[in-house]
Design an enzyme around this catalytic site. Structure first.
Site, PDB file in Angstrom:
ATOM      1  N   CYS A   1     -15.479 -20.029 -12.050  1.00  0.00           N
ATOM      2  CA  CYS A   1     -15.648 -19.444 -13.393  1.00  0.00           C
ATOM      3  C   CYS A   1     -14.309 -19.228 -14.070  1.00  0.00           C
ATOM      4  CB  CYS A   1     -16.412 -18.141 -13.296  1.00  0.00           C
ATOM      5  SG  CYS A   1     -15.633 -16.954 -12.197  1.00  0.00           S
TER       6      CYS A   1
ATOM      7  N   GLU B   1     -21.427 -11.317 -15.029  1.00  0.00           N
ATOM      8  CA  GLU B   1     -20.211 -12.135 -14.896  1.00  0.00           C
ATOM      9  C   GLU B   1     -20.642 -13.574 -15.112  1.00  0.00           C
ATOM     10  OE1 GLU B   1     -18.260 -11.249 -11.214  1.00  0.00           O
ATOM     11  OE2 GLU B   1     -17.911  -9.186 -11.818  1.00  0.00           O
TER      12      GLU B   1
ATOM     13  N   LYS C   1     -30.762 -11.670  -4.213  1.00  0.00           N
ATOM     14  CA  LYS C   1     -31.368 -12.999  -4.388  1.00  0.00           C
ATOM     15  C   LYS C   1     -30.219 -14.004  -4.524  1.00  0.00           C
ATOM     16  CE  LYS C   1     -32.577 -16.050  -6.824  1.00  0.00           C
ATOM     17  NZ  LYS C   1     -32.075 -17.449  -6.606  1.00  0.00           N
TER      18      LYS C   1
ATOM     19  N   GLU D   1     -18.764 -25.484 -20.732  1.00  0.00           N
ATOM     20  CA  GLU D   1     -18.341 -25.326 -19.332  1.00  0.00           C
ATOM     21  C   GLU D   1     -18.875 -26.489 -18.505  1.00  0.00           C
ATOM     22  OE1 GLU D   1     -20.170 -22.246 -16.893  1.00  0.00           O
ATOM     23  OE2 GLU D   1     -18.197 -21.691 -16.153  1.00  0.00           O
TER      24      GLU D   1
HETATM   25  P1  NAD Z   1     -27.167 -19.940 -12.601  1.00  0.00           P
HETATM   26  O1  NAD Z   1     -27.119 -19.009 -13.766  1.00  0.00           O
HETATM   27  O2  NAD Z   1     -27.935 -21.209 -12.735  1.00  0.00           O
HETATM   28  O3  NAD Z   1     -27.777 -19.213 -11.319  1.00  0.00           O
HETATM   29  C1  NAD Z   1     -27.230 -18.022 -10.824  1.00  0.00           C
HETATM   30  C2  NAD Z   1     -28.318 -17.242 -10.120  1.00  0.00           C
HETATM   31  O4  NAD Z   1     -29.280 -16.842 -11.081  1.00  0.00           O
HETATM   32  C3  NAD Z   1     -29.061 -18.031  -9.048  1.00  0.00           C
HETATM   33  O5  NAD Z   1     -29.313 -17.182  -7.950  1.00  0.00           O
HETATM   34  C4  NAD Z   1     -30.356 -18.401  -9.754  1.00  0.00           C
HETATM   35  O6  NAD Z   1     -31.438 -18.601  -8.885  1.00  0.00           O
HETATM   36  C5  NAD Z   1     -30.585 -17.171 -10.607  1.00  0.00           C
HETATM   37  N1  NAD Z   1     -31.458 -17.383 -11.771  1.00  0.00           N
HETATM   38  C6  NAD Z   1     -31.645 -18.516 -12.480  1.00  0.00           C
HETATM   39  N2  NAD Z   1     -32.554 -18.292 -13.459  1.00  0.00           N
HETATM   40  C7  NAD Z   1     -32.927 -16.995 -13.378  1.00  0.00           C
HETATM   41  C8  NAD Z   1     -33.830 -16.170 -14.113  1.00  0.00           C
HETATM   42  N3  NAD Z   1     -34.529 -16.644 -15.136  1.00  0.00           N
HETATM   43  N4  NAD Z   1     -33.944 -14.880 -13.740  1.00  0.00           N
HETATM   44  C9  NAD Z   1     -33.231 -14.372 -12.710  1.00  0.00           C
HETATM   45  N5  NAD Z   1     -32.383 -15.103 -11.959  1.00  0.00           N
HETATM   46  C10 NAD Z   1     -32.227 -16.408 -12.301  1.00  0.00           C
HETATM   47  O7  NAD Z   1     -25.650 -20.205 -12.209  1.00  0.00           O
HETATM   48  P2  NAD Z   1     -25.103 -21.194 -11.100  1.00  0.00           P
HETATM   49  O8  NAD Z   1     -25.277 -22.591 -11.617  1.00  0.00           O
HETATM   50  O9  NAD Z   1     -25.665 -20.816  -9.775  1.00  0.00           O
HETATM   51  O10 NAD Z   1     -23.547 -20.804 -11.069  1.00  0.00           O
HETATM   52  C11 NAD Z   1     -22.608 -21.344 -11.909  1.00  0.00           C
HETATM   53  C12 NAD Z   1     -22.315 -20.401 -13.061  1.00  0.00           C
HETATM   54  O11 NAD Z   1     -21.864 -19.141 -12.576  1.00  0.00           O
HETATM   55  C13 NAD Z   1     -21.195 -20.907 -13.961  1.00  0.00           C
HETATM   56  O12 NAD Z   1     -21.555 -20.723 -15.302  1.00  0.00           O
HETATM   57  C14 NAD Z   1     -20.023 -20.002 -13.593  1.00  0.00           C
HETATM   58  O13 NAD Z   1     -19.038 -19.859 -14.586  1.00  0.00           O
HETATM   59  C15 NAD Z   1     -20.715 -18.729 -13.298  1.00  0.00           C
HETATM   60  N6  NAD Z   1     -19.862 -17.854 -12.484  1.00  0.00           N
HETATM   61  C16 NAD Z   1     -19.288 -16.779 -13.089  1.00  0.00           C
HETATM   62  C17 NAD Z   1     -18.422 -15.947 -12.376  1.00  0.00           C
HETATM   63  C18 NAD Z   1     -17.751 -14.779 -13.029  1.00  0.00           C
HETATM   64  O14 NAD Z   1     -17.231 -13.928 -12.325  1.00  0.00           O
HETATM   65  N7  NAD Z   1     -17.723 -14.680 -14.349  1.00  0.00           N
HETATM   66  C19 NAD Z   1     -18.185 -16.218 -11.017  1.00  0.00           C
HETATM   67  C20 NAD Z   1     -18.795 -17.334 -10.432  1.00  0.00           C
HETATM   68  C21 NAD Z   1     -19.641 -18.142 -11.180  1.00  0.00           C
END
Ligand code: NAD
Length: 505
Positions: A300, A266, A191, A399
């Site tokens: 991240c 992550e 997804k 963040e």
């Molecule tokens: P997000 O958590 O909003 O969304 C990530 C994914 O989760 C999307 O596909 C979204 O549709 C899905 N999602 C959202 N709510 C959900 C739920 N209730 N159940 C299941 N899936 C759900 O994150 P984002 O805004 O897309 O990405 C940015 C974030 O990702 C930042 O916090 C960043 O630090 C983090 N990130 C972490 C790493 C790492 O390796 N630690 C790498 C890249 C990004």
């Protein structure tokens, strides 16, 4: 080098199919719209125009995909590791062939600049090759001697898994999660993030062309609260590999509780770069600037908290500000651009709000802090540096996920460590010093999953990747990825005729 005009023309040819036909799901070997025919629109971060209609998958689509992954699992898991290796290398070959298309589509879908995305597809291919080569040995375990007992461990794939990815560098991150799952022998449902789903679709096409059996890899687009949630709750899905925000991670943990999902998270970061007075300041400034302003700061592992020895604070923050002022913000396909538009107006609003919060909190805007009128009128924000900040400010604790750096002075090593650790996150840390003993001592006490000493983030695939505290659970990379996607079994063989307790006779 191609000009911006040539690049835009090329991007239009790559994006044409999405505009015309939209983005379909892929379930059990077939492209299909969402079950209710519903869809959502995605917009370009450059000019905010519609780029594609995307299938809006919901619980029924996830159910279909999870069942397909379950049905495909026994055959894929039983396949000889060498066969899985061969297919994964074919996927890597095809990624390399279509690297330019992937890079251009990624730039236009996310706003990331071509300067950084040009290599994203190749890094994705490397991820596939790295895990492909380990597929034949993935099941290997250990033998452990006990008294009168020989224990033999082995690993087997856990089952169908869900992979949920964020929008910032979607292609690379998708390959990073999907390649080890497939190499381990798992089948999966992916997804992707709703803001930037295009390259996940290209990757799916590539896998199909490489001959991946139907049902092994299914793609369901949609929103987090709908498709994402349904995936985390589905009883046939054994584990969730998730990359995204920390608060989404805790939601997923709750959602997956009833079906006892194994999770790998992550999550977010607010990573310190700690600069001591004895550091090579030119290199430290280059690295700090690279780690916060590359990838639009939507990274991240970005070095978003700059902790600087008070004796060099003025000098060092001036060096950073001067570099930041020279960074070119522009169209993602302009070869000169470093910072492109942020992913979406919603995210741009969040970043600009944090800049306003920083000013209200009393930090000083050393540079940037404004929205810019870039090509296409999209979500451009100037590279921003706050000085005069302290660690209790929200701009130091939360963040922002944009090109915004918060610089805080420290008086000595002990205070630097306190400041670095006084945060909910613990993903990465960067230490700059010429004192090797201090580097050992400091890194030993710094609460982070990954630390670089006198370096920016340079990834080496066999090393563990992941965070502590609210930055994550579990590690990727090398064999750590297989620990997540596989179950370990121990079989104990008696090697003596030992005495068995006699009960009932
Ligand atoms: P997000 O958590 O909003 O969304 C990530 C994914 O989760 C999307 O596909 C979204 O549709 C899905 N999602 C959202 N709510 C959900 C739920 N209730 N159940 C299941 N899936 C759900 O994150 P984002 O805004 O897309 O990405 C940015 C974030 O990702 C930042 O916090 C960043 O630090 C983090 N990130 C972490 C790493 C790492 O390796 N630690 C790498 C890249 C990004």
């Amino acid at each position: 080098m191609a000009t911006l005009t040539q690049n835009i023309a090329k991007a239009e040819t790559f994006l044409g199919r999405f505009l015309k036909y939209g983005v379909m799901n892929h379930i059990n070997g077939e492209d299909m719209p969402a079950s209710e025919g519903s869809y959502f629109e995605i917009i370009s971060p450059v000019d905010l125009k519609v780029m594609a209609h995307v299938a809006r998958g919901k619980a029924a689509d996830i159910d279909r995909a999870a069942k397909a992954a379950k049905a495909a699992f026994p055959a894929w898991a039983a396949l000889n590791g060498d066969n899985r290796k061969a297919i994964l290398h074919k996927i890597a070959d095809a990624i390399v062939k279509r690297a330019e298309e992937i890079a251009f589509v990624e730039c236009m879908d996310t706003g990331q600049s071509l300067r950084f995305m040009a290599k994203a597809a190749l890094r994705g291919a490397e991820n596939f090759r790295f895990f492909a080569d380990r597929a034949p040995d993935a099941r290997d375990g250990k033998s452990i001697y006990g008294i009168g007992q020989l224990n033999v461990t082995s690993r087997s794939p856990i089952g169908p898994v869900g992979v949920i990815t964020p929008w910032n560098t979607p292609f690379m991150l998708s390959t990073w999660k999907i390649a080890p799952a497939l190499a381990a022998g798992c089948t999966l449902v992916h997804k992707p993030a709703e803001f930037s789903p295009l390259t996940a679709r290209l990757l799916m096409d590539i896998a199909v062309e490489a001959g991946l059996p139907k049902g092994v890899w299914n793609l369901v687009n949609g929103f987090g609260e709908e498709a994402g949630r349904a995936l985390t709750e589905h009883p046939d899905i054994r584990a969730i590999g998730f990359v995204g925000e920390s608060r989404t991670g805790s939601m997923i943990m709750r959602q997956g509780a009833d079906t006892l999902k194994r999770v790998h998270f992550e999550l977010g970061g607010k990573n310190p770069v700690v600069v001591f007075a004895d550091a090579d300041l030119e290199r430290a400034a280059d690295a700090a600037v690279f780690m916060i302003y590359s990838l639009n700061g939507e990274r991240c592992t970005s070095s978003s908290r700059l902790l600087v020895d008070a004796s060099i604070y003025e000098k060092f923050t001036t060096m950073v500000a001067e570099r930041a002022k020279r960074i070119k913000v522009g169209h993602p396909l302009d070869p000169e651009t470093v910072i492109g538009p942020l992913i979406h107006p919603v995210h741009e609003k969040k970043v600009l709000e944090y800049i306003a919060i920083g000013q209200r909190e009393g930090a000083v805007l050393a540079t940037g802090g404004t929205k810019l009128n870039g090509p296409g009128g999209g979500c451009y924000v100037a590279p921003t540096l706050f000085t005069g900040a302290h660690n209790k400010m929200r701009i130091a604790q939360e963040e922002i996920f944009g090109p915004v750096l918060t610089a805080i002075p420290f008086k000595d090593e002990a205070e630097a460590l306190d400041l670095a650790n006084d945060i909910q996150y613990g993903l990465t840390g960067y230490i700059w010093t010429s004192d090797v003993t201090r580097a050992f001592r400091f890194s030993d006490h710094l609460q982070a999953g990954m630390i670089w000493v006198n370096s920016e983030n340079v990834r080496h695939l066999p090393t563990p990747f992941g965070g502590t505290k609210n930055s994550g659970i579990g590690r990727d990379g090398g064999d750590w990825s297989f620990d997540f996607y596989m179950e370990t079994k121990n079989v104990a063989f008696a090697t003596q005729s030992h005495k068995i307790p006699k009960l009932g006779g």
